[in-house]
Scaffold this motif. Sequence first.
Motif, mmCIF file in Angstrom:
data_model
loop_
_atom_site.group_PDB
_atom_site.id
_atom_site.type_symbol
_atom_site.label_atom_id
_atom_site.label_comp_id
_atom_site.label_asym_id
_atom_site.label_seq_id
_atom_site.Cartn_x
_atom_site.Cartn_y
_atom_site.Cartn_z
ATOM 1 N N ARG A 123 0.858 -1.207 -0.014
ATOM 2 C CA ARG A 123 -0.084 -0.095 -0.133
ATOM 3 C C ARG A 123 0.689 1.129 -0.190
ATOM 4 N NH1 ARG A 123 -5.476 -1.277 3.465
ATOM 5 N NH2 ARG A 123 -5.422 1.049 3.578
ATOM 6 N N HIS A 124 1.829 1.347 0.801
ATOM 7 C CA HIS A 124 2.797 2.627 0.905
ATOM 8 C C HIS A 124 3.392 2.549 -0.340
ATOM 9 C CE1 HIS A 124 2.596 4.151 5.043
ATOM 10 N NE2 HIS A 124 2.405 2.801 5.357
ATOM 11 N N LEU A 125 3.972 1.538 -0.928
ATOM 12 C CA LEU A 125 4.739 1.693 -2.243
ATOM 13 C C LEU A 125 4.139 2.067 -3.434
ATOM 14 C CD1 LEU A 125 7.440 0.915 -3.438
ATOM 15 C CD2 LEU A 125 6.282 -0.865 -4.675
ATOM 16 N N PHE A 126 2.703 1.730 -3.476
ATOM 17 C CA PHE A 126 1.856 1.938 -4.872
ATOM 18 C C PHE A 126 0.953 3.267 -4.629
ATOM 19 C CE2 PHE A 126 2.725 -2.478 -5.960
ATOM 20 C CZ PHE A 126 3.317 -2.169 -7.064
ATOM 21 N N GLY A 127 1.353 4.258 -3.213
ATOM 22 C CA GLY A 127 0.625 5.222 -3.099
ATOM 23 C C GLY A 127 -0.617 4.912 -2.238
ATOM 24 N N ALA A 128 -1.244 3.788 -2.113
ATOM 25 C CA ALA A 128 -2.576 3.824 -1.610
ATOM 26 C C ALA A 128 -2.532 4.451 -0.042
ATOM 27 C CB ALA A 128 -3.032 2.448 -1.330
ATOM 28 N N PRO A 129 -3.495 5.008 0.418
ATOM 29 C CA PRO A 129 -3.507 5.804 1.823
ATOM 30 C C PRO A 129 -3.470 4.539 2.603
ATOM 31 C CG PRO A 129 -5.247 6.676 0.506
ATOM 32 C CD PRO A 129 -4.589 5.800 -0.583
#
Lengths: 253, 72
Positions: free
Chosen positions: B64-70
């Motif tokens: 999630r962090h890597l792909f920009g998801a909150p």
Amino acid sequence: MSIPVLPLLGRGLTAGGAAGLTAGLFSLLLAEPLMDRAIRLEEARSHEHADSGAAAVQHHEELFSRSTQHFGLVVTSLVFGLALGVLFAIGYALVHRRDPEAAPWPRALLFSGAAFLAVSLLPALRYPANPPGVGDGATVAERQGLWLAAVVIGVLGMVLVWQVYVRLAGRSAPVRQLAAAGTAVAVLAVLFALPGNPDEVPVAATLLWDFRVLSIASHALLWAVFGVVFGALGLRALGRTAAPAPSGAVPAG
Amino acid sequence: MSLHAGQHPSTTAAPDATTGTRDWLIASAAAIVALIALYAVFFDNGSLIAATGSYLHEFAHDGRHLFGAPCH
């Protein structure tokens, strides 16, 4: 209308699996060291808080070890790739419904490039990725709504720009291109009219920049591998059905 | 555009309305599964399946962090 959608779906899943796995391994090697560092720094920050008497905000429940979360990164990336592959195949089939098997290579690359812009780059420009340690649990629902809105605006905006370009086919090149560019600027304006990310970012600028570059690189790598595999599989299928295919096919339009 | 003898222009799918409908039903089902999968990895905060608690969220945490998801 009967578009052969199942072969495209198969190609989408294969390409998506390969792309997700590649991006997952890439980020496992390059982004995980940064994420581990960010988590150590976050822990150091919360210890400082504890020492100064404030309540330590330990919001990371340690359900999994870091190595399990490393593995989770690759799995997440794989799931992301597969899901994108399905949606990509359906979008591709709809856009190219007149002759879905024609010109598979240039179309796959073009479509992947457009998907990268719409799904990955535009939302990332508005709401850039943050490393672990950034992100307030109290605002997560709000941020999810904003992020989803950014992705939807990216995809709808891409469709809109394409439609403007297609529908002005009878006009001169400058008119067509300026109209499409103007539409793109309007989409960007809408995207940036969304409220900003409400969270503080208490992370060193270099760590933040490196992480964001790696985040966008992972997205880009995913779409690049996706386009190449999807296009290559399309070429192979084309070679099978009609051995020496006269490739005078027109691109998207 | 020349049509050789014994070679159909499109052999991948029968030009049959029911086959087309069936294929699109499969595609729609796949799209729904894909959207649920995306929700599960990028949006779930422990409410998708009550029993899983925040396991799903924590397992997908780095992705999630890597792909920009909150994330929290």
